[in-house]
Design an enzyme around this catalytic site. Structure first.
Site, PDB file in Angstrom:
ATOM      1  N   HIS A  25      -2.190  10.919   0.333  1.00  0.00           N
ATOM      2  CA  HIS A  25      -2.415   9.583  -0.221  1.00  0.00           C
ATOM      3  C   HIS A  25      -2.402   9.616  -1.752  1.00  0.00           C
ATOM      4  CE1 HIS A  25      -3.694   5.461   0.241  1.00  0.00           C
ATOM      5  NE2 HIS A  25      -4.424   5.642  -0.844  1.00  0.00           N
TER       6      HIS A  25
ATOM      7  N   GLU B 166       0.832  -1.221   0.000  1.00  0.00           N
ATOM      8  CA  GLU B 166       0.000   0.000   0.000  1.00  0.00           C
ATOM      9  C   GLU B 166       0.858   1.258   0.000  1.00  0.00           C
ATOM     10  OE1 GLU B 166      -3.162  -0.030   2.928  1.00  0.00           O
ATOM     11  OE2 GLU B 166      -3.297   2.153   2.891  1.00  0.00           O
TER      12      GLU B 166
ATOM     13  N   ASP C 268       4.314 -14.083  11.772  1.00  0.00           N
ATOM     14  CA  ASP C 268       3.009 -14.509  11.263  1.00  0.00           C
ATOM     15  C   ASP C 268       2.003 -13.373  11.458  1.00  0.00           C
ATOM     16  OD1 ASP C 268       0.494 -15.610  10.968  1.00  0.00           O
ATOM     17  OD2 ASP C 268       0.970 -17.469  12.020  1.00  0.00           O
TER      18      ASP C 268
ATOM     19  N   LYS D  52      -7.042  -0.471  11.625  1.00  0.00           N
ATOM     20  CA  LYS D  52      -6.515  -0.941  10.335  1.00  0.00           C
ATOM     21  C   LYS D  52      -5.248  -0.143   9.999  1.00  0.00           C
ATOM     22  CE  LYS D  52      -6.030  -1.114   5.710  1.00  0.00           C
ATOM     23  NZ  LYS D  52      -5.077  -0.329   4.933  1.00  0.00           N
TER      24      LYS D  52
HETATM   25  C1  MEV Z   1      -5.531   3.493   5.251  1.00  0.00           C
HETATM   26  O1  MEV Z   1      -4.838   2.326   4.895  1.00  0.00           O
HETATM   27  C2  MEV Z   1      -5.480   3.690   6.738  1.00  0.00           C
HETATM   28  C3  MEV Z   1      -6.306   4.857   7.283  1.00  0.00           C
HETATM   29  O2  MEV Z   1      -7.661   4.728   6.847  1.00  0.00           O
HETATM   30  C4  MEV Z   1      -6.228   4.773   8.785  1.00  0.00           C
HETATM   31  C5  MEV Z   1      -7.145   5.715   9.531  1.00  0.00           C
HETATM   32  O3  MEV Z   1      -8.186   6.123   8.965  1.00  0.00           O
HETATM   33  O4  MEV Z   1      -6.823   6.023  10.685  1.00  0.00           O
HETATM   34  C6  MEV Z   1      -5.795   6.168   6.777  1.00  0.00           C
END
Ligand code: MEV
Length: 461
Positions: A405, A97, A308, A292
């Protein structure tokens, strides 16, 4: 029209094959491309193009799993400038990513100026269970368990000798009555210290011996009736939930030091940031995305160091729900003008055994990190997760996430368009002062190429 049987799977895809695993790699590839590809030469060429040039290295990868056809590349990047417990580190990250490595690096540099990351290992105990069914007098079983307890240690001495020499071993074994939740269900719950190894094989081997010990002892005892002797072992397996193998990583600084000269005052930043953390503490929808982002930082290092990531993911998410509701793994507070931000995560990791001495890139990662022991790796990975979360929240509550991003994603778009290096340079330069969107990137590309749309130039666009 293709023929279908009850599901939506075309009939030609349902032909089973016997003994696939016994075929040579070449024969496996042939079978696969014959079954599933129209352009067989192209499919074979693609698989082969991802083989390693050196046969020995390829063989090593072939042997990691079963039915290997090729390799699946993941980019391997590095985030420098991490000051963790007084040590400067460049952290290896294997992840597909865009933005993750950049975010980690940015956070690392930010906190480098403010004392870096400080970590505490809270515990390193791992847990495993013999799950079994017993239809009999519960008190009798409990008394008997206490009587034979030392036998669990003596019967596993062959397995534990090396681990004990390294300072680990079996710490504790308890009998757990779970019959209120599931009729006749009991557990032997064992705690282990596995030092620098993740310990899955060690734990599972011990557990399988515990099951034999229990069954034999009950069988040989006069205390139990024939019916009571019918103990059924359901399974012997470690738990990937490791709430007693936990590390805390934190960063802190006086609020005034959070001024970045971007028009947002430190006080305003702290207020917005703290609110974002609070939302992730109370709202599972947000907590899932918040965590995430943390896992972006954790998994990338877990993969790069040969650990792992599925086990780590499973443990972290269970831990996030430990208080009965799924919530943020990070927290923050402001006290006496000091902003503090921390993460607490269960990380059962190994720096010996498993892939750590086999995979050349894993060896490289561990060398890069100065050959950490398991506890030091826990600290590094927790810091990476915290850094990632700090970068994400900082962007989210100030500029918004898309600005950074999309800048990182721009290269993916340009690669899809098969832009040349010179075109890439020109376009990246253009977007230094313009908002990146997919259509704006395509439009700029077309303008430079002097075409109306990219279709005529690239089949992939
Ligand atoms: C994207 O991979 C992760 C984010 O969505 C985490 C977040 O929103 O805190 C940017």
């Amino acid at each position: 029209m293709a023929l279908y049987i009850c599901t939506n799977i075309p009939l030609y895809m349902t032909n089973p094959i016997k003994g696939f695993s016994k075929l040579s790699k070449k024969a496996k590839i042939e079978w696969i491309v014959n079954q599933y590809f129209d352009n067989k030469e192209e499919a074979i060429a693609l698989l082969e193009s991802y083989w390693h040039d050196e046969a020995k290295t390829q063989q090593l990868h072939d042997d990691f799993i079963e039915n290997t056809l090729s390799n699946f590349y993941t980019p391997y990047g590095v985030a420098p400038n991490f000051l963790i417990d007084g040590k400067m580190l460049a952290i290896p990250m294997a992840i597909e990513e865009s933005s993750v490595v950049a975010a980690a690096s940015k956070s690392a540099s930010f906190w480098l100026q403010r004392g870096g990351f400080k970590t505490t290992i809270q515990a390193t105990t791992k847990i495993g269970h013999v799950h079994f069914m017993y239809k009999g007098d519960v008190q009798k079983l409990a008394n008997f368990f206490e009587q034979i307890k030392t036998q669990f240690w003596s019967d596993t001495q062959d397995i534990t000798a090396n681990m004990e020499a390294r300072g680990g071993g079996i710490l504790k074994i308890d009998l757990k009555d779970k019959s209120a939740e599931l009729a006749n269900y009991f557990q032997l719950e064992a705690r282990f210290e596995t030092c620098d190894s993740m310990g899955a094989n060690f734990i599972n081997s011990c557990l399988e011996q515990f099951a034999k010990t229990l069954q034999n002892a009950v069988n040989q005892s006069d205390l139990f009736s024939d019916a009571e002797k019918q103990i059924q072992i359901v399974m012997c397996i470690l738990s990937n939930y490791t709430p007693q193998c936990v590390v805390k990583a934190e960063v802190s600084c006086p609020i005034a030091q959070l001024d970045e000269g971007n028009g947002v005052s430190p006080e305003e930043f702290v207020e917005k940031f703290s609110r974002a953390v609070r939302i992730a503490e109370i709202e599972p929808y947000r907590a899932t995305t918040h965590n995430k982002g943390i896992m972006n930082g954790i998994d990338a290092v877990v993969v790069a160091t040969g650990n792992d990531y599925r086990a780590i993911e499973a443990a972290c998410h269970t831990y996030a729900a430990k208080d009965g509701k799924y919530q943020s793994l990070t927290h923050c507070e402001v006290k006496n003008g000091i902003f503090k931000f921390w993460i607490e995560v269960p990380l059962a990791l190994g720096t010996v055994g498993g892939l750590t001495s086999l995979h050349p890139m894993v060896k490289f990662s561990l060398d890069l990190l100065g050959r950490p022991n398991a506890q030091q790796l826990m600290s590094i990975i927790a810091a990476s997760g915290l850094a990632q979360n700090f970068a994400a929240l900082r962007a989210l509550v100030t500029t918004g996430i898309q600005k950074g991003h999309m800048k990182m994603h721009l290269l993916n778009i340009l690669n899809q368009l098969e832009a040349t290096d010179t075109e890439k340079e020109q376009i990246v330069d253009h977007f230094k002062n313009n908002t990146v969107t997919h259509s704006a990137a395509v439009a700029k590309f077309c303008e430079i190429r002097g075409v109306k749309n990219p279709e005529s130039l690239s089949k992939n666009a």
